[in-house]
Design a protein around this motif. Structure first.
Motif, short mmCIF file in Angstrom:
data_model
loop_
_atom_site.label_atom_id
_atom_site.label_comp_id
_atom_site.label_asym_id
_atom_site.label_seq_id
_atom_site.Cartn_x
_atom_site.Cartn_y
_atom_site.Cartn_z
N SER A 220 0.86 -1.19 0.00
CA SER A 220 0.00 0.00 0.00
C SER A 220 0.89 1.24 0.00
O SER A 220 1.69 1.45 0.93
N ASP A 224 -2.32 4.75 0.69
CA ASP A 224 -3.28 3.79 0.14
C ASP A 224 -3.92 4.29 -1.17
O ASP A 224 -4.96 3.78 -1.60
N GLN A 225 -3.27 5.25 -1.84
CA GLN A 225 -3.75 5.70 -3.14
C GLN A 225 -3.39 4.69 -4.23
O GLN A 225 -4.05 4.62 -5.26
N LEU A 226 -2.35 3.91 -3.99
CA LEU A 226 -1.90 2.89 -4.95
C LEU A 226 -1.64 1.60 -4.21
O LEU A 226 -0.96 1.59 -3.17
N PHE A 276 -5.76 1.75 -8.28
CA PHE A 276 -5.52 3.18 -8.14
C PHE A 276 -6.76 3.86 -7.56
O PHE A 276 -7.86 3.68 -8.08
N SER A 277 -6.58 4.64 -6.52
CA SER A 277 -7.67 5.45 -5.97
C SER A 277 -7.60 6.83 -6.60
O SER A 277 -6.64 7.58 -6.39
N LEU A 278 -8.63 7.15 -7.38
CA LEU A 278 -8.71 8.42 -8.09
C LEU A 278 -9.79 9.30 -7.45
O LEU A 278 -10.61 8.80 -6.68
N PRO A 279 -9.83 10.58 -7.75
CA PRO A 279 -10.85 11.44 -7.13
C PRO A 279 -12.28 11.00 -7.41
O PRO A 279 -13.17 11.24 -6.59
N THR A 282 -12.21 4.20 -8.01
CA THR A 282 -11.07 3.30 -7.92
C THR A 282 -11.03 2.40 -9.14
O THR A 282 -12.06 1.86 -9.56
#
Length: 418
Positions: A220, A224-226, A276-279, A282
């Motif tokens: 992580s 935890d964005q990636l 990937f956690s995007l605005p 995911t």
């Protein structure tokens, strides 16, 4: 089944596809995973991580109870000797029942999992009828092959963070399962004024017992964005006991009964992926592969196709929240090479069955899924629906059976976290 196959070969018949190999479908486990088309090795965050990536348990710092069930419909559209038709097989089953227990540690998460999973299915159908000629002989054939069942795991898992943002995990599981197959078969041969008829109804029942060992790693990054994940499954050995029953055509008198034993063996399997956690949501992607059996059987010459080749697949899943409600919308798509040798089959005192018989599937299989999840701090309710299809031909002198096999699966998962 051994007796059935021998009789079919003597008569010069087109045997049922499953006689020459063991078709095992991978449905997976968990509604969230399925709604993302099973591209879940990097995004696992619930009990189903026991199967998809045990390392993900180390990032699930909760106690969780999970229950999942699914419905499957398999439809075969067939063409044979100028005739055509559509037939369907349906079933409902328990997909998972499990519990996670998280234990606080100085380095991060340590989570144990225990429960039942049912990721593999035998459900299949091949129905056809028609009349054709070959070498001055006229054949009339009717077949109604149906098989139900699958393999499940009684899983014992552990995931632990060995460093900040880095987890590893392992699952060790006895594999259990059942299978029931029934195949009424009628063939009439007419040659030079003489008629020969072969007609019976074969049934076999199997019980399975084996093991599954798999491990994973998950990193992580960037808060935890990636997420980067990988899974490796070791070769499985699953023993089976088979009871074969042969009846008169139409399910009348019992003609013959026998008991046989054997085993299923798999090769190495694995997957790597990223999430990937995007605005706006995911995105999760995955690449997976089954190694050629030459790695497991290094002293054997295997066919260049089928078991002698690796099988690969890839896919992508997307998850986005609704702004006005605690609901997540999901969708996914996967592409995989058709794998007739997820397991290879061997009866005791016989050779391994490496070939695919007279069945020649198209190379590709596709899965399209949709789903949604209602998520609160303590309760999660997820639902998913998916559609996949493949095409295949079974060749025999003088005639070809053409099939398009499609399936629709609906899954629901309820979990409580506390």
């Amino acid at each position: 089944m051994k007796k059935i196959l021998q009789t079919a070969l003597i008569m010069g018949l087109m045997s049922s596809p499953s006689f020459s190999y063991k078709l095992v479908g991978l449905e997976g486990t968990g509604s969230r995973a399925y709604s993302l088309a099973n591209n879940y090795v990097a995004l696992s965050s619930d009990y189903s991580g026991v199967f998809w990536n045990p390392a993900a348990l180390s990032f699930t710092p909760v106690r969780e109870f999970s229950l999942s069930s699914d419905y499957l419909s398999v439809v075969t559209d067939w063409q044979f000797a100028g005739d055509s038709g559509t037939d369907e097989l349906m079933r409902v089953r328990l997909n998972e029942l499990g519990f996670l227990l998280s234990v606080p540690t100085s380095r991060g998460g340590l989570t144990f999992g225990i429960g039942y999973l049912s990721p593999w299915t035998f459900d299949d159908i091949s129905v056809h009828s028609g009349t054709y000629s070959h070498d001055d002989t006229t054949f009339t054939r009717k077949s109604d092959y149906r098989t139900y069942g699958g393999l499940g795991m009684v899983a014992f898992s552990m995931g632990v963070q060995v460093a900040r943002g880095l987890g590893v995990g392992v699952t060790v599981a006895p594999v259990i399962g059942r299978e029931n197959t029934r195949n009424p078969l009628y063939v009439k041969k007419e040659f030079n004024g003489t008629t020969e008829t072969f007609a019976d109804e074969a049934e076999y029942q199997r019980q399975y017992l084996g093991y599954d060992i798999r491990g994973g790693i998950l990193a992580s990054l960037f808060g935890d964005q990636l997420r980067l994940g990988a899974r490796l499954s070791l070769p499985r050995t699953v023993r089976f006991t088979e009871e074969e029953l042969l009846y008169t055509y139409g399910g009348g008198s019992l003609l013959e009964k026998g008991t046989f034993e054997g085993k299923l063996i798999s090769s190495f399997e694995g997957a790597v992926g990223a999430a990937f956690s995007l605005p706006f949501g995911t995105v999760a992607g995955e690449f997976r592969a089954r190694a050629p059996y030459q790695i497991v059987f290094s002293d054997r010459d295997l066919p260049e196709n089928g078991a002698g080749q690796s099988r690969v697949g890839a896919g992508i899943g997307f998850e986005a929240p609704l702004i006005t409600a605690p609901v997540l919308l999901r969708a996914g798509v996967s592409w995989d090479q058709v794998d007739l040798h997820r397991f290879v089959q061997k009866y005791d005192n016989q050779q391994y069955q490496w070939g695919s018989g007279n069945l020649k599937p198209k190379e590709h299989q596709y899965l399209f899924t949709l789903g949604a999840g209602y998520v609160t701090q303590n309760v999660q309710l997820s639902g998913s629906w998916g559609y996949d299809f493949r095409t295949q031909n079974a060749f025999n002198p003088g005639v070809t059976l053409k099939e398009t096999v499609s399936s629709q699966r609906a899954s629901a998962t309820f979990s409580i976290r506390y």
